[in-house]
Write a protein that holds these residues in place. Structure first.
Motif, mmCIF file in Angstrom:
data_model
loop_
_atom_site.group_PDB
_atom_site.id
_atom_site.type_symbol
_atom_site.label_atom_id
_atom_site.label_comp_id
_atom_site.label_asym_id
_atom_site.label_seq_id
_atom_site.Cartn_x
_atom_site.Cartn_y
_atom_site.Cartn_z
ATOM 1 N N ARG A 33 -11.085 11.880 -20.967
ATOM 2 C CA ARG A 33 -10.014 12.463 -21.076
ATOM 3 C C ARG A 33 -9.905 14.163 -20.802
ATOM 4 O O ARG A 33 -9.351 14.696 -20.213
ATOM 5 C CB ARG A 33 -8.988 12.101 -22.128
ATOM 6 C CG ARG A 33 -7.613 12.631 -22.068
ATOM 7 C CD ARG A 33 -6.943 12.197 -23.242
ATOM 8 N NE ARG A 33 -7.543 12.690 -24.599
ATOM 9 C CZ ARG A 33 -7.108 13.022 -25.358
ATOM 10 N NH1 ARG A 33 -5.820 13.603 -25.525
ATOM 11 N NH2 ARG A 33 -7.613 13.418 -26.616
ATOM 12 N N ASP A 66 -10.845 -0.234 -13.381
ATOM 13 C CA ASP A 66 -10.395 1.035 -12.602
ATOM 14 C C ASP A 66 -9.667 1.999 -13.823
ATOM 15 O O ASP A 66 -8.820 2.825 -13.126
ATOM 16 C CB ASP A 66 -8.971 0.572 -11.774
ATOM 17 C CG ASP A 66 -9.482 -0.257 -10.541
ATOM 18 O OD1 ASP A 66 -10.757 0.045 -10.079
ATOM 19 O OD2 ASP A 66 -8.829 -1.251 -10.056
ATOM 20 N N THR A 109 -13.384 6.633 -12.737
ATOM 21 C CA THR A 109 -13.950 6.941 -11.458
ATOM 22 C C THR A 109 -15.307 7.521 -11.604
ATOM 23 O O THR A 109 -15.604 8.200 -12.523
ATOM 24 C CB THR A 109 -13.056 7.634 -10.540
ATOM 25 O OG1 THR A 109 -12.960 9.129 -11.265
ATOM 26 C CG2 THR A 109 -11.728 7.284 -10.467
ATOM 27 N N ASP A 164 -9.582 7.845 -14.961
ATOM 28 C CA ASP A 164 -8.640 7.655 -13.710
ATOM 29 C C ASP A 164 -7.232 7.548 -14.000
ATOM 30 O O ASP A 164 -6.677 6.831 -14.693
ATOM 31 C CB ASP A 164 -8.770 6.305 -12.959
ATOM 32 C CG ASP A 164 -7.998 5.817 -11.949
ATOM 33 O OD1 ASP A 164 -6.862 6.218 -11.807
ATOM 34 O OD2 ASP A 164 -8.614 5.183 -11.009
ATOM 35 N N GLU A 165 -6.698 8.865 -13.704
ATOM 36 C CA GLU A 165 -5.219 9.333 -14.309
ATOM 37 C C GLU A 165 -4.248 8.221 -13.929
ATOM 38 O O GLU A 165 -3.370 7.863 -14.538
ATOM 39 C CB GLU A 165 -4.812 10.834 -13.929
ATOM 40 C CG GLU A 165 -5.998 11.795 -14.819
ATOM 41 C CD GLU A 165 -5.688 13.191 -14.392
ATOM 42 O OE1 GLU A 165 -4.666 13.500 -13.548
ATOM 43 O OE2 GLU A 165 -6.341 13.830 -14.899
ATOM 44 N N ARG A 166 -4.318 7.822 -12.671
ATOM 45 C CA ARG A 166 -3.267 6.902 -12.047
ATOM 46 C C ARG A 166 -3.227 5.793 -12.721
ATOM 47 O O ARG A 166 -2.081 5.193 -13.391
ATOM 48 C CB ARG A 166 -3.853 6.678 -10.628
ATOM 49 C CG ARG A 166 -2.792 5.471 -9.985
ATOM 50 C CD ARG A 166 -3.318 5.095 -8.415
ATOM 51 N NE ARG A 166 -4.574 4.616 -8.713
ATOM 52 C CZ ARG A 166 -5.181 3.539 -8.815
ATOM 53 N NH1 ARG A 166 -4.161 2.382 -9.358
ATOM 54 N NH2 ARG A 166 -6.410 2.945 -8.934
ATOM 55 N N LYS A 167 -4.339 5.154 -13.203
ATOM 56 C CA LYS A 167 -4.247 3.823 -14.151
ATOM 57 C C LYS A 167 -4.035 4.297 -15.437
ATOM 58 O O LYS A 167 -3.210 3.276 -16.133
ATOM 59 C CB LYS A 167 -5.704 3.306 -14.055
ATOM 60 C CG LYS A 167 -5.847 1.759 -14.419
ATOM 61 C CD LYS A 167 -5.057 0.679 -13.817
ATOM 62 C CE LYS A 167 -5.451 -0.480 -13.993
ATOM 63 N NZ LYS A 167 -5.003 -1.412 -12.845
ATOM 64 N N SER A 168 -4.559 5.151 -16.019
ATOM 65 C CA SER A 168 -3.887 5.734 -17.396
ATOM 66 C C SER A 168 -2.520 5.640 -17.517
ATOM 67 O O SER A 168 -1.883 5.314 -18.579
ATOM 68 C CB SER A 168 -4.404 6.957 -17.626
ATOM 69 O OG SER A 168 -5.978 6.924 -17.919
ATOM 70 N N LEU A 169 -1.522 6.372 -16.505
ATOM 71 C CA LEU A 169 -0.342 6.400 -16.293
ATOM 72 C C LEU A 169 0.331 5.144 -16.032
ATOM 73 O O LEU A 169 1.338 4.879 -16.864
ATOM 74 C CB LEU A 169 0.129 7.108 -15.318
ATOM 75 C CG LEU A 169 -0.087 8.839 -15.266
ATOM 76 C CD1 LEU A 169 0.050 9.661 -14.207
ATOM 77 C CD2 LEU A 169 0.620 9.408 -16.721
ATOM 78 N N GLU A 170 -0.197 4.238 -15.482
ATOM 79 C CA GLU A 170 0.443 2.905 -15.258
ATOM 80 C C GLU A 170 0.301 2.078 -16.751
ATOM 81 O O GLU A 170 1.163 1.571 -17.043
ATOM 82 C CB GLU A 170 -0.297 1.830 -14.246
ATOM 83 C CG GLU A 170 -0.342 2.139 -13.033
ATOM 84 C CD GLU A 170 -1.018 1.544 -12.026
ATOM 85 O OE1 GLU A 170 -1.796 0.329 -12.399
ATOM 86 O OE2 GLU A 170 -1.610 1.889 -11.129
ATOM 87 N N ASP A 197 2.884 3.624 -18.808
ATOM 88 C CA ASP A 197 4.260 3.246 -18.553
ATOM 89 C C ASP A 197 4.433 1.703 -19.072
ATOM 90 O O ASP A 197 5.503 1.375 -19.644
ATOM 91 C CB ASP A 197 4.489 3.316 -17.162
ATOM 92 C CG ASP A 197 5.835 2.850 -16.517
ATOM 93 O OD1 ASP A 197 6.978 3.210 -16.944
ATOM 94 O OD2 ASP A 197 5.932 1.767 -15.771
#
Length: 104
Positions: free
Chosen positions: A21, A52, A55, A68-74, A77
């Protein structure tokens, strides 16, 4: 989704995520924080990558891993929708308890 829960089930893998992070790291840099053998670290990284959560980027001979910030944000959420009210209540409870400690 099963690979995500498998990845998150291990304390060491969660610690790897916390390290990533902060910045991209090579396996050698990550290994310096643990008592893993290189094959064990490789296994942890593979599990996180398959979920995922991280990366991998190659630069010459080096591999750099990052969160992987995208997966972390998912994930954030998801947990917000699932536990949002309870998490906010817990946070408020802890903050109030800390305030009471400071003031007497």
């Amino acid at each position: 989704m099963e690979s995500l829960w498998k990845a998150m089930a291990d304390d060491s893998r969660r610690e790897i995520l916390l390290l990533l992070r902060k910045k991209k790291m090579t396996p050698s840099e990550l290994g310096g924080h643990f008592q893993f053998t290189p094959p064990a670290l490789s296994s942890h990284l593979r599990i996180l990558k398959n979920a995922d959560l991280i990366t991998e980027q190659r630069h010459g001979k080096n591999r750099y891993y990052s969160l992987d910030e995208r997966k972390s944000l998912e994930m954030i959420d998801f947990f917000e929708r699932m536990w949002g009210y309870k998490m906010n209540s817990l946070k408020e409870f802890i903050e109030n308890k800390e305030r009471k400690k400071k003031h007497g």
